[in-house]
Design a protein around this motif. Structure first.
Motif, PDB file in Angstrom:
ATOM      1  N   UNK A  40       0.857  -1.186   0.000  1.00 33.17           N
ATOM      2  CA  UNK A  40       0.000   0.000   0.000  1.00 33.17           C
ATOM      3  C   UNK A  40       0.891   1.232   0.000  1.00 33.17           C
ATOM      4  N   UNK A  41       0.253   2.408  -0.110  1.00 33.77           N
ATOM      5  CA  UNK A  41       0.998   3.667  -0.156  1.00 33.77           C
ATOM      6  C   UNK A  41       0.732   4.460   1.122  1.00 33.77           C
ATOM      7  N   UNK A  42       1.802   4.862   1.785  1.00 35.59           N
ATOM      8  CA  UNK A  42       1.719   5.753   2.931  1.00 35.59           C
ATOM      9  C   UNK A  42       2.326   7.094   2.537  1.00 35.59           C
ATOM     10  N   UNK A  43       1.572   8.182   2.708  1.00 39.33           N
ATOM     11  CA  UNK A  43       2.061   9.522   2.381  1.00 39.33           C
ATOM     12  C   UNK A  43       2.511  10.235   3.652  1.00 39.33           C
ATOM     13  N   UNK A  44       3.647  10.904   3.569  1.00 38.38           N
ATOM     14  CA  UNK A  44       4.148  11.740   4.654  1.00 38.38           C
ATOM     15  C   UNK A  44       3.930  13.189   4.246  1.00 38.38           C
ATOM     16  N   UNK A  45       3.126  13.915   5.016  1.00 42.70           N
ATOM     17  CA  UNK A  45       2.813  15.301   4.684  1.00 42.70           C
ATOM     18  C   UNK A  45       3.218  16.200   5.839  1.00 42.70           C
ATOM     19  N   UNK A  46       3.290  17.493   5.561  1.00 42.64           N
ATOM     20  CA  UNK A  46       3.654  18.461   6.580  1.00 42.64           C
ATOM     21  C   UNK A  46       4.479  19.576   5.976  1.00 42.64           C
ATOM     22  N   UNK A  47       4.612  20.719   6.677  1.00 46.23           N
ATOM     23  CA  UNK A  47       5.360  21.854   6.140  1.00 46.23           C
ATOM     24  C   UNK A  47       6.838  21.530   5.963  1.00 46.23           C
ATOM     25  N   UNK A  48       7.525  22.362   5.201  1.00 49.82           N
ATOM     26  CA  UNK A  48       8.970  22.207   5.040  1.00 49.82           C
ATOM     27  C   UNK A  48       9.663  22.328   6.394  1.00 49.82           C
ATOM     28  N   UNK A  49      10.705  21.519   6.581  1.00 46.32           N
ATOM     29  CA  UNK A  49      11.488  21.616   7.805  1.00 46.32           C
ATOM     30  C   UNK A  49      10.954  20.835   8.985  1.00 46.32           C
ATOM     31  N   UNK A  50       9.957  19.960   8.752  1.00 45.64           N
ATOM     32  CA  UNK A  50       9.381  19.212   9.877  1.00 45.64           C
ATOM     33  C   UNK A  50       9.941  17.799   9.991  1.00 45.64           C
ATOM     34  N   UNK A  51      10.887  17.439   9.127  1.00 42.95           N
ATOM     35  CA  UNK A  51      11.574  16.165   9.286  1.00 42.95           C
ATOM     36  C   UNK A  51      11.089  15.033   8.404  1.00 42.95           C
ATOM     37  N   UNK A 224      -2.488   7.796  -1.833  1.00 38.67           N
ATOM     38  CA  UNK A 224      -2.165   7.071  -0.599  1.00 38.67           C
ATOM     39  C   UNK A 224      -3.383   6.447   0.070  1.00 38.67           C
ATOM     40  N   UNK A 225      -3.133   5.333   0.732  1.00 37.47           N
ATOM     41  CA  UNK A 225      -4.154   4.697   1.560  1.00 37.47           C
ATOM     42  C   UNK A 225      -4.077   5.192   2.999  1.00 37.47           C
ATOM     43  N   UNK A 226      -2.836   5.499   3.434  1.00 39.66           N
ATOM     44  CA  UNK A 226      -2.620   6.015   4.779  1.00 39.66           C
ATOM     45  C   UNK A 226      -1.756   7.264   4.694  1.00 39.66           C
ATOM     46  N   UNK A 227      -1.851   8.077   5.736  1.00 38.44           N
ATOM     47  CA  UNK A 227      -1.196   9.375   5.722  1.00 38.44           C
ATOM     48  C   UNK A 227      -0.687   9.695   7.125  1.00 38.44           C
ATOM     49  N   UNK A 228       0.485  10.338   7.196  1.00 32.93           N
ATOM     50  CA  UNK A 228       1.038  10.779   8.481  1.00 32.93           C
ATOM     51  C   UNK A 228       1.386  12.255   8.361  1.00 32.93           C
ATOM     52  N   UNK A 229       0.881  13.058   9.298  1.00 31.42           N
ATOM     53  CA  UNK A 229       1.105  14.502   9.293  1.00 31.42           C
ATOM     54  C   UNK A 229       2.217  14.841  10.276  1.00 31.42           C
ATOM     55  N   UNK A 230       3.337  15.346   9.734  1.00 33.40           N
ATOM     56  CA  UNK A 230       4.483  15.763  10.534  1.00 33.40           C
ATOM     57  C   UNK A 230       4.414  17.258  10.801  1.00 33.40           C
ATOM     58  N   UNK A 231       4.908  17.664  11.961  1.00 32.88           N
ATOM     59  CA  UNK A 231       4.935  19.087  12.294  1.00 32.88           C
ATOM     60  C   UNK A 231       6.070  19.357  13.273  1.00 32.88           C
ATOM     61  N   UNK A 232       6.753  20.486  13.070  1.00 36.59           N
ATOM     62  CA  UNK A 232       7.774  20.960  14.010  1.00 36.59           C
ATOM     63  C   UNK A 232       7.401  22.390  14.381  1.00 36.59           C
ATOM     64  N   UNK A 233       7.044  22.604  15.625  1.00 34.92           N
ATOM     65  CA  UNK A 233       6.553  23.909  16.053  1.00 34.92           C
ATOM     66  C   UNK A 233       7.600  24.666  16.859  1.00 34.92           C
ATOM     67  N   UNK A 234       7.779  25.962  16.526  1.00 38.33           N
ATOM     68  CA  UNK A 234       8.606  26.892  17.300  1.00 38.33           C
ATOM     69  C   UNK A 234       9.995  26.337  17.600  1.00 38.33           C
TER      70      UNK A 234
END
Length: 267
Positions: A40-51, A224-234
């Motif tokens: 299956x397809x897992x997508x990694x999403x999130x703003x630039x610089x979040x790893x 994608x079938x699944x998705x993970x939202x990455x975030x790096x704050x402050x």
């Protein structure tokens, strides 16, 4: 035609457990855990610089090639930690392939030789009599065969950008990986080439576990079938805010930050 790729039954999940990462003293990921299901397809999403890209490179041991880079945690393929001493680097690269943001074929090497280039590097043995079928099969899987079958001995660098990216996918497939990592594979491509890459991803997903980094929310929703939202704050290291089925993450997110990002309110 003989297609030398793993069957669906042989495809395996990849899983990160409590993965943290540093560049020197700077921590860029904090205890990231994610299960990426087989076939299956897992997508990694999130703003630039979040790893996201750092995490993707950890999944096939590219992170350790950066001077001063360190990590903690485990990456499991079929239950085995790919960072265990018993694992050779070439084993990880053979079983977990990578397609980069910018197409990187060997420009002076022929299309045919580009596809087979990874065999020697990873120690993958294919009989000479089977190589033609391997090349044809991988180019077919990458959606490129009909366009290049009459010019296999011409340089790979003569292809268009979208064709070069599909050639890189064919090259990655030639070593018969169980997992294929894709770091923004369409970001430099026109809409037509992007559509063809997405069709290729859809066709491959039944046979290979795919993990893709993308900043295109429509693309993440499509492929994608699944998705993970990455975030790096402050200035904090990147974490996974939310992960799950793509439709749920997009349409019924549990965290307001996820809703804001997927609907374009920041990032």
């Amino acid at each position: 035609m003989t297609m030398l790729l793993p069957s669906v039954d042989e495809a395996t999940a990849i899983e990160a457990r409590e993965v943290s990462a540093w560049f020197g003293e700077r921590k860029v990921l904090d205890r990231v855990s994610l299960h990426m299901p087989p076939s299956s397809v897992t997508a990694l999403i999130g703003p630039s610089g979040c790893g996201k890209s750092t995490f993707l490179r950890i999944l096939n041991r590219m992170h350790e090639l950066v001077p001063g880079a360190t990590l903690a945690g485990e990456v499991l393929l079929a239950g085995d930690d790919i960072y265990a001493p018993s694992w050779k680097l070439t084993d990880a690269r053979r079983r977990i392939g990578m397609v980069f943001q910018k197409p990187n074929p060997f420009p002076a090497m022929s299309i045919y030789d580009n596809v087979t280039a990874g065999l020697k590097l990873t120690g993958t043995k294919v009989k000479a009599a089977d190589r033609d079928d391997l090349v044809a099969g991988c180019l077919t899987k990458a959606g490129l065969w009909k366009e290049v079958r009459d010019r296999l001995r011409q340089p790979g660098g003569a292809l268009s950008g979208g064709q070069q990216q599909r050639l890189c996918i064919a090259r990655a497939l030639a070593v018969r990986p169980q997992v294929l990592l894709m770091d923004e594979p369409c970001s430099a491509l026109d809409p037509t080439s992007t559509r063809r890459i997405e069709e290729t991803i859809e066709e491959l997903s039944g046979e290979v576990t795919i993990v893709i980094v993308t900043h295109n929310m429509q693309q993440a929703a499509r492929v994608s079938a699944r998705c993970a939202f990455f975030l790096a704050e402050e200035g904090a290291p990147g974490v996974i805010v939310e992960a799950g089925p793509t439709r749920v993450v997009f349409d019924q997110p549990e965290d307001s930050r996820t809703a804001d990002y997927v609907h374009g309110r920041f990032g």
